[in-house]
Design a protein around this motif. Sequence first.
Motif, short mmCIF file in Angstrom:
data_model
loop_
_atom_site.label_atom_id
_atom_site.label_comp_id
_atom_site.label_asym_id
_atom_site.label_seq_id
_atom_site.Cartn_x
_atom_site.Cartn_y
_atom_site.Cartn_z
N MET A 1 0.96 -1.05 0.09
CA MET A 1 0.16 -0.38 -0.32
C MET A 1 1.07 0.92 -0.06
SD MET A 1 -2.92 -0.60 2.77
CE MET A 1 -4.26 -1.52 1.98
N THR A 2 0.36 2.16 -0.53
CA THR A 2 1.21 3.82 -0.70
C THR A 2 -0.06 4.94 -0.38
OG1 THR A 2 0.92 3.51 -2.80
CG2 THR A 2 2.63 2.80 -1.75
N GLY A 3 1.05 5.94 -0.23
CA GLY A 3 0.29 6.59 0.69
C GLY A 3 -0.43 6.60 1.65
N VAL A 4 -1.17 8.21 2.28
CA VAL A 4 -1.98 8.21 4.26
C VAL A 4 -2.63 7.74 3.58
CG1 VAL A 4 -1.87 9.76 5.47
CG2 VAL A 4 0.10 10.70 4.31
N ARG A 5 -3.16 6.33 4.62
CA ARG A 5 -4.25 6.22 5.33
C ARG A 5 -4.38 5.32 6.62
NH1 ARG A 5 -0.38 3.21 3.85
NH2 ARG A 5 0.19 1.34 4.61
N ILE A 6 -5.53 5.03 6.57
CA ILE A 6 -5.64 4.85 8.06
C ILE A 6 -6.29 3.23 8.23
CG2 ILE A 6 -7.19 5.31 10.68
CD1 ILE A 6 -8.28 7.84 9.12
N LEU A 7 -5.76 2.64 9.35
CA LEU A 7 -5.95 1.01 9.39
C LEU A 7 -6.56 0.67 11.15
CD1 LEU A 7 -1.95 -0.01 8.25
CD2 LEU A 7 -4.33 -0.01 6.68
N VAL A 8 -7.78 0.49 10.61
CA VAL A 8 -8.27 0.25 11.92
C VAL A 8 -8.66 -0.91 12.53
CG1 VAL A 8 -10.52 0.67 13.32
CG2 VAL A 8 -9.61 1.99 11.11
N ASP A 9 -8.21 -1.24 13.97
CA ASP A 9 -8.14 -2.71 14.89
C ASP A 9 -9.74 -2.63 14.77
OD1 ASP A 9 -8.19 -5.24 15.83
OD2 ASP A 9 -6.71 -3.93 17.50
N ALA A 10 -10.75 -3.08 14.39
CA ALA A 10 -12.19 -2.79 14.39
C ALA A 10 -13.01 -3.25 15.11
CB ALA A 10 -12.89 -2.45 12.75
N ASP A 11 -12.85 -4.61 15.00
CA ASP A 11 -13.39 -5.63 16.23
C ASP A 11 -14.06 -5.10 17.96
OD1 ASP A 11 -13.50 -8.02 14.99
OD2 ASP A 11 -11.92 -8.25 15.29
N ALA A 12 -13.42 -4.22 18.54
CA ALA A 12 -13.74 -3.76 19.51
C ALA A 12 -14.09 -1.87 19.74
CB ALA A 12 -13.12 -4.16 21.56
N CYS A 13 -13.62 -1.65 18.63
CA CYS A 13 -13.31 0.11 18.30
C CYS A 13 -14.66 0.56 18.83
CB CYS A 13 -12.49 0.73 16.68
SG CYS A 13 -12.16 1.86 16.93
N PRO A 14 -14.67 1.71 19.79
CA PRO A 14 -15.53 2.15 19.49
C PRO A 14 -15.78 4.02 19.45
CG PRO A 14 -13.44 2.94 21.18
CD PRO A 14 -13.41 1.79 20.50
N VAL A 15 -14.38 4.00 18.25
CA VAL A 15 -14.63 5.14 17.38
C VAL A 15 -14.47 4.88 15.84
CG1 VAL A 15 -13.20 7.03 19.15
CG2 VAL A 15 -11.99 5.21 17.76
N LYS A 16 -14.65 4.31 15.69
CA LYS A 16 -15.44 4.29 13.94
C LYS A 16 -16.06 5.12 13.61
CE LYS A 16 -16.88 -0.67 14.47
NZ LYS A 16 -16.05 -0.74 15.36
N ASP A 17 -16.76 5.41 13.86
CA ASP A 17 -17.86 6.46 12.85
C ASP A 17 -17.07 8.12 13.03
OD1 ASP A 17 -20.06 5.25 12.52
OD2 ASP A 17 -21.72 6.27 14.59
N GLU A 18 -15.82 8.35 13.80
CA GLU A 18 -14.87 9.35 14.22
C GLU A 18 -14.32 9.55 13.09
OE1 GLU A 18 -16.34 7.65 16.64
OE2 GLU A 18 -17.55 9.14 17.64
N VAL A 19 -13.37 7.33 12.67
CA VAL A 19 -12.56 7.93 12.07
C VAL A 19 -13.55 8.27 10.78
CG1 VAL A 19 -11.27 5.75 10.59
CG2 VAL A 19 -10.77 6.52 13.06
N TYR A 20 -14.39 7.74 10.30
CA TYR A 20 -15.06 7.98 8.53
C TYR A 20 -14.83 9.54 8.79
CZ TYR A 20 -16.29 3.16 9.39
OH TYR A 20 -16.47 2.29 9.65
#
Length: 150
Positions: free
Chosen positions: A1-20
């Motif tokens: 992968m190249t370029g700036v990106r966000i990787l989310v360890d999502a199973d128990a992540c409480p801030v997915k909506d904020e990431v979006y």
Amino acid sequence: MTGVRILVDADACPVKDEVYKVAWRRAVPVTIVSNSHLRIPAHPLITRIVVGDGFDAADDWIAAAADAQAVVITADILLADRCLKAGATVLAPTGKPFTTASIGSAIATRAIMADLRAGGDQVGGPKPFAAADRSRFLQALDTALVRLTR
């Protein structure tokens, strides 16, 4: 992968909506990595990766994809360590950055707490997730992305 990106360890992540929200505002792609199928917004910047049920399968995928252009969102201290070693910027869902200077003490504290629990001691878990954590996370993610896109 190249370029700036966000990787989310999502199973128990409480801030997915904020990431979006931050990703859409900054036009940064997001990869949601989980062991099970999670609902994600239908948006060209958002990708879902469902890994197998193997122990640490999501962590392994994220660690392999992490590099100096990635912002990794995780509460997992051992995954944070692996991603830092790959050069990634790593944030906890509370907005607290994991750094090469702080990760050693975080790992040590984790080990001590695991030993106490294994010995039958009653130790409290993390503080409940609060609105201030969400706000701090939004600020930390935005700051990290600004720094990486310069």
